[in-house]
Design an enzyme around this catalytic site. Sequence first.
Site, PDB file in Angstrom:
ATOM      1  N   GLU A 194       9.340  -6.578   5.329  1.00  0.00           N
ATOM      2  CA  GLU A 194       8.548  -6.331   6.526  1.00  0.00           C
ATOM      3  C   GLU A 194       8.509  -4.827   6.772  1.00  0.00           C
ATOM      4  O   GLU A 194       9.549  -4.210   7.042  1.00  0.00           O
ATOM      5  CB  GLU A 194       9.154  -7.041   7.738  1.00  0.00           C
ATOM      6  CG  GLU A 194       8.355  -6.819   9.011  1.00  0.00           C
ATOM      7  CD  GLU A 194       9.035  -7.373  10.254  1.00  0.00           C
ATOM      8  OE1 GLU A 194       8.326  -7.873  11.134  1.00  0.00           O
ATOM      9  OE2 GLU A 194      10.288  -7.291  10.334  1.00  0.00           O
ATOM     10  N   LEU A 195       7.337  -4.230   6.689  1.00  0.00           N
ATOM     11  CA  LEU A 195       7.198  -2.804   6.980  1.00  0.00           C
ATOM     12  C   LEU A 195       6.863  -2.654   8.451  1.00  0.00           C
ATOM     13  O   LEU A 195       5.767  -3.026   8.902  1.00  0.00           O
ATOM     14  CB  LEU A 195       6.130  -2.166   6.093  1.00  0.00           C
ATOM     15  CG  LEU A 195       6.393  -2.207   4.588  1.00  0.00           C
ATOM     16  CD1 LEU A 195       5.445  -1.268   3.848  1.00  0.00           C
ATOM     17  CD2 LEU A 195       7.834  -1.863   4.250  1.00  0.00           C
ATOM     18  N   ARG A 196       7.833  -2.114   9.209  1.00  0.00           N
ATOM     19  CA  ARG A 196       7.695  -1.954  10.656  1.00  0.00           C
ATOM     20  C   ARG A 196       7.004  -0.623  10.941  1.00  0.00           C
ATOM     21  O   ARG A 196       7.641   0.402  11.139  1.00  0.00           O
ATOM     22  CB  ARG A 196       9.068  -2.030  11.311  1.00  0.00           C
ATOM     23  CG  ARG A 196       9.640  -3.425  11.438  1.00  0.00           C
ATOM     24  CD  ARG A 196       8.899  -4.243  12.498  1.00  0.00           C
ATOM     25  NE  ARG A 196       8.986  -3.603  13.793  1.00  0.00           N
ATOM     26  CZ  ARG A 196       9.943  -3.820  14.691  1.00  0.00           C
ATOM     27  NH1 ARG A 196      10.897  -4.697  14.425  1.00  0.00           N
ATOM     28  NH2 ARG A 196       9.957  -3.193  15.852  1.00  0.00           N
ATOM     29  N   ARG A 249       4.671  -3.614  15.984  1.00  0.00           N
ATOM     30  CA  ARG A 249       5.140  -4.338  17.158  1.00  0.00           C
ATOM     31  C   ARG A 249       4.800  -3.611  18.462  1.00  0.00           C
ATOM     32  O   ARG A 249       4.933  -2.393  18.565  1.00  0.00           O
ATOM     33  CB  ARG A 249       6.659  -4.534  17.059  1.00  0.00           C
ATOM     34  CG  ARG A 249       7.276  -5.357  18.164  1.00  0.00           C
ATOM     35  CD  ARG A 249       6.891  -6.808  18.082  1.00  0.00           C
ATOM     36  NE  ARG A 249       7.402  -7.460  16.886  1.00  0.00           N
ATOM     37  CZ  ARG A 249       6.654  -8.225  16.092  1.00  0.00           C
ATOM     38  NH1 ARG A 249       5.382  -8.419  16.350  1.00  0.00           N
ATOM     39  NH2 ARG A 249       7.177  -8.805  15.031  1.00  0.00           N
ATOM     40  N   HIS A 265       8.370 -12.764  21.334  1.00  0.00           N
ATOM     41  CA  HIS A 265       9.741 -12.276  21.437  1.00  0.00           C
ATOM     42  C   HIS A 265      10.138 -12.200  22.909  1.00  0.00           C
ATOM     43  O   HIS A 265       9.378 -11.685  23.737  1.00  0.00           O
ATOM     44  CB  HIS A 265       9.880 -10.877  20.821  1.00  0.00           C
ATOM     45  CG  HIS A 265       9.435 -10.810  19.392  1.00  0.00           C
ATOM     46  ND1 HIS A 265       8.107 -10.725  19.034  1.00  0.00           N
ATOM     47  CD2 HIS A 265      10.145 -10.820  18.237  1.00  0.00           C
ATOM     48  CE1 HIS A 265       8.019 -10.686  17.711  1.00  0.00           C
ATOM     49  NE2 HIS A 265       9.225 -10.745  17.209  1.00  0.00           N
ATOM     50  N   LYS A 302       5.903 -17.612  15.156  1.00  0.00           N
ATOM     51  CA  LYS A 302       7.274 -17.106  15.134  1.00  0.00           C
ATOM     52  C   LYS A 302       7.768 -16.948  16.574  1.00  0.00           C
ATOM     53  O   LYS A 302       7.088 -16.336  17.398  1.00  0.00           O
ATOM     54  CB  LYS A 302       7.334 -15.753  14.422  1.00  0.00           C
ATOM     55  CG  LYS A 302       8.700 -15.070  14.507  1.00  0.00           C
ATOM     56  CD  LYS A 302       8.613 -13.642  13.983  1.00  0.00           C
ATOM     57  CE  LYS A 302       9.914 -12.887  14.246  1.00  0.00           C
ATOM     58  NZ  LYS A 302       9.776 -11.442  13.937  1.00  0.00           N
ATOM     59  N   ARG A 327      20.281 -17.688  12.484  1.00  0.00           N
ATOM     60  CA  ARG A 327      19.628 -16.973  11.380  1.00  0.00           C
ATOM     61  C   ARG A 327      19.979 -17.604  10.036  1.00  0.00           C
ATOM     62  O   ARG A 327      19.296 -17.385   9.044  1.00  0.00           O
ATOM     63  CB  ARG A 327      20.012 -15.494  11.428  1.00  0.00           C
ATOM     64  CG  ARG A 327      19.491 -14.824  12.705  1.00  0.00           C
ATOM     65  CD  ARG A 327      19.835 -13.367  12.799  1.00  0.00           C
ATOM     66  NE  ARG A 327      19.321 -12.788  14.023  1.00  0.00           N
ATOM     67  CZ  ARG A 327      18.098 -12.267  14.169  1.00  0.00           C
ATOM     68  NH1 ARG A 327      17.271 -12.266  13.141  1.00  0.00           N
ATOM     69  NH2 ARG A 327      17.723 -11.750  15.321  1.00  0.00           N
ATOM     70  N   SER A 333      17.077  -4.355  13.436  1.00  0.00           N
ATOM     71  CA  SER A 333      15.890  -4.107  14.249  1.00  0.00           C
ATOM     72  C   SER A 333      15.803  -5.102  15.397  1.00  0.00           C
ATOM     73  O   SER A 333      14.851  -5.065  16.174  1.00  0.00           O
ATOM     74  CB  SER A 333      14.619  -4.188  13.387  1.00  0.00           C
ATOM     75  OG  SER A 333      14.496  -5.459  12.788  1.00  0.00           O
ATOM     76  N   GLN A 342      21.247  -9.471  14.308  1.00  0.00           N
ATOM     77  CA  GLN A 342      20.827  -9.591  12.913  1.00  0.00           C
ATOM     78  C   GLN A 342      21.995  -9.423  11.961  1.00  0.00           C
ATOM     79  O   GLN A 342      22.901  -8.631  12.198  1.00  0.00           O
ATOM     80  CB  GLN A 342      19.769  -8.534  12.572  1.00  0.00           C
ATOM     81  CG  GLN A 342      18.353  -8.952  12.830  1.00  0.00           C
ATOM     82  CD  GLN A 342      17.361  -7.964  12.236  1.00  0.00           C
ATOM     83  OE1 GLN A 342      17.702  -6.824  11.941  1.00  0.00           O
ATOM     84  NE2 GLN A 342      16.124  -8.394  12.077  1.00  0.00           N
TER      85      GLN A 342
END
Length: 233
Positions: free
Chosen positions: A40-42, A74, A130, A155, A194, A213, A217
């Site tokens: 995932e490229l944020r 985001r 989120h 998601k 997770r 992030s 996590q």
Amino acid sequence: MERCIGTLPLGTMPLIAGALTDSDVVNLDREAVDAADILELRVDMFDTLSPDHIEAVFKEARDKFRKPLLATIRAVREGGQKDIEDRTALYQVALPLSDAADVEIYSDEPFAAVKALCVAYKKPLIGSYHNFEHTPDDCFLDEVVAKGKEADIVKIAAMANEQEDMVRLALFTFRHRERGMITMSMGDRGLPSRVFNPLFGSLMTYGYVTRPSAPGQLSIAELADILRRLKLR
């Protein structure tokens, strides 16, 4: 219909996504992301947001790592690191070089625009929600799923203030498993989700490569090791 990101089918085993910034792409070697299935490229965490820079980073990530890329820009209200005025324009740069995109379900204008881009480029869209304060009740979560009907995958990431929050989201995932869901409970109390939410139907789990992030996590290496030990990979 089988869901895929790039050439990877979703639902046959828990897939691991690792989040990267632009500096990560430049500085990390290929071995550093071995444990991830998807990167995932944020973009909201990039140091520079010029179209040329974004294009160069995505091209380097594709050439160096040889893994499917998920483009995420985001919004600040859902955990983004920069207030970006025109996210759609940046998605237009990133999506041709990506295998999927993620945009918030409740960001109506960007959501519709990114959905149109995904249709044009034949890429799957993850519609995300989120909540960093609590886990909403099931009625609200049902509304999230309904509002995200145009997304290929929904998601939901929500803060678990009590263990019951984590259990409730896992059961919610199980009830909606045919929809195509990615779910996780955030925070220390939500950490087990997770690993275990894929058992309830979550298509993917997220880990960090260099730094978290999101709260609670695990690293991609930790996730891969635990999932292997549980015979889930």
